[in-house]
Design an enzyme around this catalytic site. Structure first.
Site, mmCIF file in Angstrom:
data_model
loop_
_atom_site.group_PDB
_atom_site.id
_atom_site.type_symbol
_atom_site.label_atom_id
_atom_site.label_comp_id
_atom_site.label_asym_id
_atom_site.label_seq_id
_atom_site.Cartn_x
_atom_site.Cartn_y
_atom_site.Cartn_z
ATOM 1 N N ASP A 308 -32.206 39.423 -23.037
ATOM 2 C CA ASP A 308 -31.143 39.027 -24.028
ATOM 3 C C ASP A 308 -31.150 37.360 -24.273
ATOM 4 O O ASP A 308 -31.822 36.734 -23.420
ATOM 5 C CB ASP A 308 -29.740 39.386 -23.235
ATOM 6 C CG ASP A 308 -29.484 40.741 -23.401
ATOM 7 O OD1 ASP A 308 -29.873 41.490 -24.200
ATOM 8 O OD2 ASP A 308 -28.731 41.466 -22.360
ATOM 9 N N TYR A 377 -35.927 41.252 -11.585
ATOM 10 C CA TYR A 377 -34.933 40.345 -12.250
ATOM 11 C C TYR A 377 -34.252 39.640 -10.891
ATOM 12 O O TYR A 377 -34.212 40.069 -9.642
ATOM 13 C CB TYR A 377 -33.764 41.054 -12.751
ATOM 14 C CG TYR A 377 -33.971 41.810 -14.000
ATOM 15 C CD1 TYR A 377 -33.917 41.435 -15.089
ATOM 16 C CD2 TYR A 377 -34.282 43.217 -13.784
ATOM 17 C CE1 TYR A 377 -34.379 41.940 -16.239
ATOM 18 C CE2 TYR A 377 -34.950 43.893 -14.990
ATOM 19 C CZ TYR A 377 -34.545 43.272 -16.315
ATOM 20 O OH TYR A 377 -35.169 43.920 -17.319
ATOM 21 N N TYR A 450 -30.261 48.318 -18.320
ATOM 22 C CA TYR A 450 -29.273 47.544 -18.594
ATOM 23 C C TYR A 450 -28.733 46.787 -17.395
ATOM 24 O O TYR A 450 -28.105 47.355 -16.850
ATOM 25 C CB TYR A 450 -28.513 47.923 -19.798
ATOM 26 C CG TYR A 450 -28.730 48.301 -21.048
ATOM 27 C CD1 TYR A 450 -29.316 47.432 -22.241
ATOM 28 C CD2 TYR A 450 -28.980 49.612 -21.321
ATOM 29 C CE1 TYR A 450 -29.708 47.845 -23.167
ATOM 30 C CE2 TYR A 450 -29.405 50.109 -22.239
ATOM 31 C CZ TYR A 450 -29.754 49.325 -23.392
ATOM 32 O OH TYR A 450 -30.384 49.382 -24.566
#
Ligand SMILES: [Zn+2]
Length: 498
Positions: A308, A377, A450
């Site tokens: 993003d 992440y 997500y």
């Protein structure tokens, strides 16, 4: 029909030696030594016939070449040495020198007259030799095939290139002064031969000619009302109409790191209005593209997933590949690659490394198995009240678990609504130093998860979520991609060039 009779007849019709061999159905290497092939086929060739034909058999020592009065009635001179010379000179005079591709591929478009003349000779041979000449299988090796067997190797040799279907495409359009007249006649003929299917000139195609124009479908008597049988020799040879060059598709791969939280992946437009002034795609393409091609806007940027706008990508970076069509260069020196890497680094927003030219078939690595890959992440997450030991323990999950994730509301405008199962491989939370309200959480997930929704749960649209696991609200403040599980492209250190 004896070979000698056939050749004698062809000679009387002004057919060149190469085309005589075509009508003797010579294949492959039989065109290399014409004399030998004629001997093998039991054909005697008049002494003077070979002297100014093609294929290196002409003897340059003969100082007084007879001026050529006419050109072959069936190939219009395509196999003559003069024409070969014109072709080579034309290619060299084009932008050919700007391309460093080791391989070339030739696409030669010939005037339709050649097809018409093939048909005319077919009729002529039937008249002369009767039913030994079939009505639906051509009596000759097609010119297209002979061009591949004869002209292509000569052109490659003269240009010092290899033949390669993925190489520089040289499109050569040939014309002949008789074509316009003959195609006009063909349009008239077509009205009679295939009534009810009135075609405009523009609709008469080579494919249609090939399919419909055979003695089994068109009568010689009909044909002869419009065009002569056998085809007459011509005074002029074919000439070049145009030469177009299309460089090969070259793929350049590397890894990028996204250092900015205000940068989109590709140009970000909302109702035609740019939302951000730059993008990863544009920064990389403008530093790499112009070296390879003049048609930079045609370059395609692909990466193994994306972040993003507000997510950074750190660690070794994310693999990407540029597909560069019509490329002048097929390789990249380390010096040049380093200069490109440095140009991208100057943006301060993106950094690239491992830049290299990769084989085209490897470019799909970037997309295959994308769903199976693991992503790493690091998320900075905020609690509403100070973290407790219990919260920290609940967010230490070393073993994998599955979640159900509905398409997030924020992407519903571009993705269909589905509930997708996703695997979370591990979760590891710790307190951010000096701030009990903030957790640093390392997460390993299946690609396509997500993360923001995994953290806060989005009103139960993602279950379980970190919020449902700890039973308290938790939100994400910042996210970094720290690793992508794709071992490609290979690591190269372009700075070693210095
Ligand atoms: Zn010929």
């Amino acid at each position: 029909m004896k070979n000698q009779e056939l050749v004698d007849y062809l000679v009387s019709c002004g057919v060149c030696t190469i085309c005589q061999l075509r009508y003797l159905r010579a294949r492959g290497t039989e065109y290399n030594d014409i004399n030998q092939s004629f001997q093998r086929l039991g054909v005697k060739v008049p002494e003077n016939q070979l002297e100014d034909e093609t294929n290196g058999i002409s003897t340059d020592e003969q100082p007084l070449k007879k001026p050529r009065l006419s050109h072959c009635s069936t190939c219009l001179g395509i196999f003559s040495e003069d024409f070969q010379r014109e072709l080579i000179e034309g290619i060299i005079a084009s932008d050919f020198g700007k391309y460093d591709s080791e391989g070339i591929v030739l696409a030669i478009t010939m005037p339709m007259s050649l097809q018409l003349r093939q048909l005319s000779m077919w009729f002529a041979l039937q008249r002369k030799f009767g039913p030994t000449v079939h009505s639906n299988s051509p009596p000759d090796v097609p010119i297209k095939e002979a061009v591949k067997l004869i002209l292509h190797p000569i052109i490659c040799k003269k240009l010092d290139k290899k033949y390669d279907a993925n190489g520089l495409m040289i499109s050569i359009d040939l014309r002949h002064t008789v074509e316009e007249h003959e195609v006009d006649k063909l349009v008239e003929l077509n009205r009679v031969a295939f009534p009810g299917k009135t075609l405009k000139r523009i609709e008469i195609s080579r494919g249609l000619l090939e399919k419909q124009y055979q003695p089994s479908r068109v009568k010689a008597e009909t044909y002869e009302k419009y065009l002569p049988i056998p085809p007459p020799a011509v005074d002029e040879s074919l000439s070049l109409k145009s030469i177009d060059l299309q460089g090969p598709m070259v793929c350049v791969a590397g890894r990028y790191r996204k250092l900015s939280r205000e940068l989109s992946h590709t140009p970000w437009l909302l109702q035609g209005v740019r939302q951000m002034e730059d993008s990863i795609e544009e920064i990389i393409i403008r530093s790499v593209g112009p070296h390879f091609t003049e048609t930079v806007p045609k370059i395609t940027f692909m990466s193994s997933g994306r972040e993003d706008v507000d997510v950074r990508c750190l660690g070794k970076g994310r693999p990407f590949v540029l597909e560069i069509p019509n490329s002048r260069h097929s390789s990249l020196t380390k010096e040049r690659a380093l200069a490109m890497e440095q140009a991208v680094d100057k943006s301060g927003k993106v950094s690239i490394l491992n830049l290299q030219v990769v084989p085209r078939e490897q470019a799909m690595h970037i997309k295959t198995g994308e769903e199976q890959k693991r992503k790493y992440y690091r998320a900075l997450c905020a609690l509403k009240e100070p973290a407790t030991l219990e919260i920290l323990q609940k967010l230490q999950i070393p073993e994998s678990f599955d979640i159900q994730q509905k398409t997030p509301i924020r992407v519903l405008h571009r993705r269909p609504l589905h509930t997708r199962p996703r695997t979370i491989y591990s979760v590891k939370a710790r307190l951010q130093r000096d701030n009990p309200l903030v957790l640093v959480i390392d997460i390993v997930t299946q690609a396509g998860t997500y993360i923001k929704e995994l953290v806060h749960g989005e009103f139960g649209r993602t279950t379980p979520s970190f919020s449902s696991i700890i039973g308290k609200p938790i939100d994400i403040q910042a996210l970094d991609v720290v690793g992508i599980d794709l071992d490609w492209p290979p690591e190269v250190d372009n700075s070693l060039s210095q």
